[in-house]
Design a protein around this motif. Structure first.
Motif, PDB file in Angstrom:
ATOM      1  N   ILE A 141       0.811  -1.215   0.000  1.00  0.00           N
ATOM      2  CA  ILE A 141       0.000   0.000   0.000  1.00  0.00           C
ATOM      3  C   ILE A 141       0.851   1.274   0.000  1.00  0.00           C
ATOM      4  CG2 ILE A 141      -0.286   0.213   2.511  1.00  0.00           C
ATOM      5  CD1 ILE A 141      -3.312   0.805   1.802  1.00  0.00           C
ATOM      6  N   ASP A 142       2.081   1.197   0.491  1.00  0.00           N
ATOM      7  CA  ASP A 142       2.948   2.383   0.512  1.00  0.00           C
ATOM      8  C   ASP A 142       3.683   2.592  -0.811  1.00  0.00           C
ATOM      9  OD1 ASP A 142       4.835   0.357   0.601  1.00  0.00           O
ATOM     10  OD2 ASP A 142       5.849   1.101   2.400  1.00  0.00           O
ATOM     11  N   GLY A 143       3.430   1.733  -1.791  1.00  0.00           N
ATOM     12  CA  GLY A 143       4.066   1.877  -3.105  1.00  0.00           C
ATOM     13  C   GLY A 143       5.496   1.379  -3.150  1.00  0.00           C
ATOM     14  N   SER A 144       5.930   0.662  -2.114  1.00  0.00           N
ATOM     15  CA  SER A 144       7.330   0.245  -2.021  1.00  0.00           C
ATOM     16  C   SER A 144       7.698  -0.906  -2.940  1.00  0.00           C
ATOM     17  CB  SER A 144       7.660  -0.155  -0.585  1.00  0.00           C
ATOM     18  OG  SER A 144       6.852  -1.244  -0.181  1.00  0.00           O
ATOM     19  N   GLY A 145       6.751  -1.719  -3.311  1.00  0.00           N
ATOM     20  CA  GLY A 145       7.124  -2.845  -4.143  1.00  0.00           C
ATOM     21  C   GLY A 145       5.943  -3.659  -4.608  1.00  0.00           C
ATOM     22  N   LEU A 157       6.693   1.782   6.425  1.00  0.00           N
ATOM     23  CA  LEU A 157       6.219   0.415   6.547  1.00  0.00           C
ATOM     24  C   LEU A 157       7.388  -0.548   6.349  1.00  0.00           C
ATOM     25  CD1 LEU A 157       3.518  -1.053   6.966  1.00  0.00           C
ATOM     26  CD2 LEU A 157       3.302  -1.180   4.487  1.00  0.00           C
ATOM     27  N   SER A 158       7.706  -1.316   7.381  1.00  0.00           N
ATOM     28  CA  SER A 158       8.751  -2.324   7.320  1.00  0.00           C
ATOM     29  C   SER A 158       8.109  -3.617   6.828  1.00  0.00           C
ATOM     30  CB  SER A 158       9.350  -2.501   8.716  1.00  0.00           C
ATOM     31  OG  SER A 158      10.264  -3.554   8.727  1.00  0.00           O
ATOM     32  N   LYS A 159       8.692  -4.231   5.789  1.00  0.00           N
ATOM     33  CA  LYS A 159       8.128  -5.431   5.183  1.00  0.00           C
ATOM     34  C   LYS A 159       9.093  -6.612   5.306  1.00  0.00           C
ATOM     35  CE  LYS A 159       7.922  -2.387   2.574  1.00  0.00           C
ATOM     36  NZ  LYS A 159       8.087  -0.994   2.954  1.00  0.00           N
ATOM     37  N   ASN A 160       8.567  -7.747   5.730  1.00  0.00           N
ATOM     38  CA  ASN A 160       9.336  -8.976   5.789  1.00  0.00           C
ATOM     39  C   ASN A 160       8.446 -10.086   5.233  1.00  0.00           C
ATOM     40  OD1 ASN A 160      11.619 -10.585   6.480  1.00  0.00           O
ATOM     41  ND2 ASN A 160      10.441 -11.402   8.171  1.00  0.00           N
ATOM     42  N   THR A 161       8.749 -10.542   4.038  1.00  0.00           N
ATOM     43  CA  THR A 161       7.973 -11.587   3.390  1.00  0.00           C
ATOM     44  C   THR A 161       8.715 -12.903   3.563  1.00  0.00           C
ATOM     45  OG1 THR A 161       7.103 -10.012   1.802  1.00  0.00           O
ATOM     46  CG2 THR A 161       6.978 -12.316   1.191  1.00  0.00           C
ATOM     47  N   PHE A 162       8.026 -13.904   4.102  1.00  0.00           N
ATOM     48  CA  PHE A 162       8.625 -15.211   4.341  1.00  0.00           C
ATOM     49  C   PHE A 162       8.106 -16.187   3.292  1.00  0.00           C
ATOM     50  CE2 PHE A 162       8.799 -19.438   6.200  1.00  0.00           C
ATOM     51  CZ  PHE A 162      10.102 -19.476   6.659  1.00  0.00           C
ATOM     52  N   ILE A 163       9.020 -16.764   2.513  1.00  0.00           N
ATOM     53  CA  ILE A 163       8.634 -17.741   1.496  1.00  0.00           C
ATOM     54  C   ILE A 163       9.102 -19.115   1.966  1.00  0.00           C
ATOM     55  CG2 ILE A 163      10.682 -17.182   0.093  1.00  0.00           C
ATOM     56  CD1 ILE A 163       8.920 -17.938  -2.393  1.00  0.00           C
ATOM     57  N   SER A 164       8.146 -20.017   2.158  1.00  0.00           N
ATOM     58  CA  SER A 164       8.460 -21.358   2.645  1.00  0.00           C
ATOM     59  C   SER A 164       8.469 -22.397   1.527  1.00  0.00           C
ATOM     60  CB  SER A 164       7.467 -21.783   3.722  1.00  0.00           C
ATOM     61  OG  SER A 164       6.152 -21.761   3.211  1.00  0.00           O
ATOM     62  N   LYS A 165       8.031 -21.975   0.341  1.00  0.00           N
ATOM     63  CA  LYS A 165       7.953 -22.907  -0.784  1.00  0.00           C
ATOM     64  C   LYS A 165       7.841 -22.096  -2.064  1.00  0.00           C
ATOM     65  CE  LYS A 165       4.871 -26.410  -2.706  1.00  0.00           C
ATOM     66  NZ  LYS A 165       3.599 -27.096  -2.574  1.00  0.00           N
ATOM     67  N   GLY A 166       8.581 -22.482  -3.102  1.00  0.00           N
ATOM     68  CA  GLY A 166       8.378 -21.901  -4.418  1.00  0.00           C
ATOM     69  C   GLY A 166       9.243 -20.702  -4.733  1.00  0.00           C
ATOM     70  N   SER A 167       8.663 -19.783  -5.548  1.00  0.00           N
ATOM     71  CA  SER A 167       9.463 -18.672  -6.058  1.00  0.00           C
ATOM     72  C   SER A 167       8.620 -17.424  -6.256  1.00  0.00           C
ATOM     73  CB  SER A 167      10.127 -19.078  -7.377  1.00  0.00           C
ATOM     74  OG  SER A 167       9.165 -19.543  -8.296  1.00  0.00           O
ATOM     75  N   LEU A 168       9.341 -16.297  -6.304  1.00  0.00           N
ATOM     76  CA  LEU A 168       8.689 -15.015  -6.532  1.00  0.00           C
ATOM     77  C   LEU A 168       9.600 -14.106  -7.340  1.00  0.00           C
ATOM     78  CD1 LEU A 168      10.064 -12.703  -4.476  1.00  0.00           C
ATOM     79  CD2 LEU A 168       8.722 -13.930  -2.806  1.00  0.00           C
ATOM     80  N   LEU A 169       8.967 -13.146  -8.001  1.00  0.00           N
ATOM     81  CA  LEU A 169       9.643 -12.112  -8.767  1.00  0.00           C
ATOM     82  C   LEU A 169       9.188 -10.794  -8.167  1.00  0.00           C
ATOM     83  CD1 LEU A 169      11.309 -11.322 -11.336  1.00  0.00           C
ATOM     84  CD2 LEU A 169       9.138 -11.347 -12.587  1.00  0.00           C
ATOM     85  N   SER A 170      10.117  -9.861  -7.959  1.00  0.00           N
ATOM     86  CA  SER A 170       9.731  -8.626  -7.288  1.00  0.00           C
ATOM     87  C   SER A 170      10.503  -7.420  -7.813  1.00  0.00           C
ATOM     88  CB  SER A 170       9.970  -8.759  -5.785  1.00  0.00           C
ATOM     89  OG  SER A 170       9.524  -7.613  -5.101  1.00  0.00           O
ATOM     90  N   LYS A 171       9.842  -6.293  -7.696  1.00  0.00           N
ATOM     91  CA  LYS A 171      10.463  -4.993  -7.940  1.00  0.00           C
ATOM     92  C   LYS A 171      10.234  -4.177  -6.676  1.00  0.00           C
ATOM     93  CE  LYS A 171      10.178  -0.745 -10.582  1.00  0.00           C
ATOM     94  NZ  LYS A 171       9.428   0.012 -11.587  1.00  0.00           N
ATOM     95  N   VAL A 172      11.319  -3.675  -6.088  1.00  0.00           N
ATOM     96  CA  VAL A 172      11.252  -2.902  -4.855  1.00  0.00           C
ATOM     97  C   VAL A 172      11.791  -1.505  -5.131  1.00  0.00           C
ATOM     98  CG1 VAL A 172      12.067  -2.746  -2.472  1.00  0.00           C
ATOM     99  CG2 VAL A 172      11.564  -4.982  -3.478  1.00  0.00           C
ATOM    100  N   ASN A 173      11.028  -0.488  -4.710  1.00  0.00           N
ATOM    101  CA  ASN A 173      11.446   0.902  -4.877  1.00  0.00           C
ATOM    102  C   ASN A 173      12.260   1.362  -3.680  1.00  0.00           C
ATOM    103  OD1 ASN A 173       9.971   1.179  -7.351  1.00  0.00           O
ATOM    104  ND2 ASN A 173       8.110   1.281  -6.129  1.00  0.00           N
ATOM    105  N   LYS A 174      13.198   2.272  -3.909  1.00  0.00           N
ATOM    106  CA  LYS A 174      14.069   2.791  -2.850  1.00  0.00           C
ATOM    107  C   LYS A 174      13.306   3.710  -1.909  1.00  0.00           C
ATOM    108  CE  LYS A 174      18.295   2.668  -5.539  1.00  0.00           C
ATOM    109  NZ  LYS A 174      19.405   3.414  -6.089  1.00  0.00           N
ATOM    110  N   HIS A 175      13.872   3.898  -0.725  1.00  0.00           N
ATOM    111  CA  HIS A 175      13.430   4.891   0.267  1.00  0.00           C
ATOM    112  C   HIS A 175      12.057   4.611   0.863  1.00  0.00           C
ATOM    113  CE1 HIS A 175      16.914   6.965  -1.237  1.00  0.00           C
ATOM    114  NE2 HIS A 175      16.381   7.082  -2.423  1.00  0.00           N
ATOM    115  N   PHE A 176      11.688   3.352   1.022  1.00  0.00           N
ATOM    116  CA  PHE A 176      10.384   3.015   1.593  1.00  0.00           C
ATOM    117  C   PHE A 176      10.506   2.141   2.832  1.00  0.00           C
ATOM    118  CE2 PHE A 176       8.860   4.355  -2.551  1.00  0.00           C
ATOM    119  CZ  PHE A 176       7.656   4.952  -2.245  1.00  0.00           C
TER     120      PHE A 176
END
Length: 178
Positions: A25-29, A50-69
């Motif tokens: 929601i903060d536009g960070s990624g 907003l501090s984000k911590n995504t835990f992946i226990s299986k599989g894969s992800l693709l991400s784009k993360v913006n700076k300064h968030f």
């Protein structure tokens, strides 16, 4: 389902022929979850960000993360990737190995069990089992797994969602999907 709101500690799972995509929601990624994957989203407001911590226990992800968030980490059972404005593909294998392809920028990749870490820069792939050295090498675009396409982030679409709050007032959320 499409346009569902997600909250901290929510878990997303994808089946064999499905995927999921969401934007913070903060536009960070933005994150695309590939088939046969499972993640838990953890967020916390710290110092106005907003501090984000995504835990992946299986599989894969693709991400784009913006700076300064604020803080943005992707964690597996064996490894932590600390991200500050970049594009990447991360895969956690059943064998306990985490593989990180950095498409843009640099990512600090750290073993959880022995504390060893390495920066994985644009055009590099890192592999970690959480207990030994992190292996880093160069890759070419043809080495990327099927479905990992940098064009995922080039097209922007807008989605309007209307909701009612606890007082019955209608609110509108506008999402930009990249």
């Amino acid at each position: 389902k499409k346009a569902d709101l997600l909250y901290t500690k929510d878990e997303l799972s994808s089946s064999e022929k499905s995927f999921a995509a969401f934007k913070f929601i903060d536009g960070s990624g933005i994150i695309k979850l590939f088939p046969n994957s499972r993640i838990v989203i953890n967020t916390k407001k710290e110092s106005g960000k907003l501090s984000k911590n995504t835990f992946i226990s299986k599989g894969s992800l693709l991400s784009k993360v913006n700076k300064h968030f604020g803080v943005f980490n992707v964690e597996t059972p064996t490894t932590v990737a600390s991200i500050k404005g970049t594009k990447f593909y991360l895969q956690y294998l059943d064998s306990g190995i985490t593989i990180l392809y950095t498409i843009e920028g640099s990512i600090l990749f750290s073993n959880k069990n022995n504390g060893k870490s390495a920066y994985i820069h644009k055009g590099e792939v890192g592999k970690s089992n959480g207990i030994g050295d992190i292996v880093v090498k160069k890759y070419s675009s043809r080495d990327l797994p099927n479905g990992v396409d940098d064009n995922l982030f080039k097209e922007t679409k807008t989605m309007n969602i209307q909701m009612k709050d606890a007082n019955g007032n209608t609110k509108q959320v506008i999402l930009e999907l990249e």
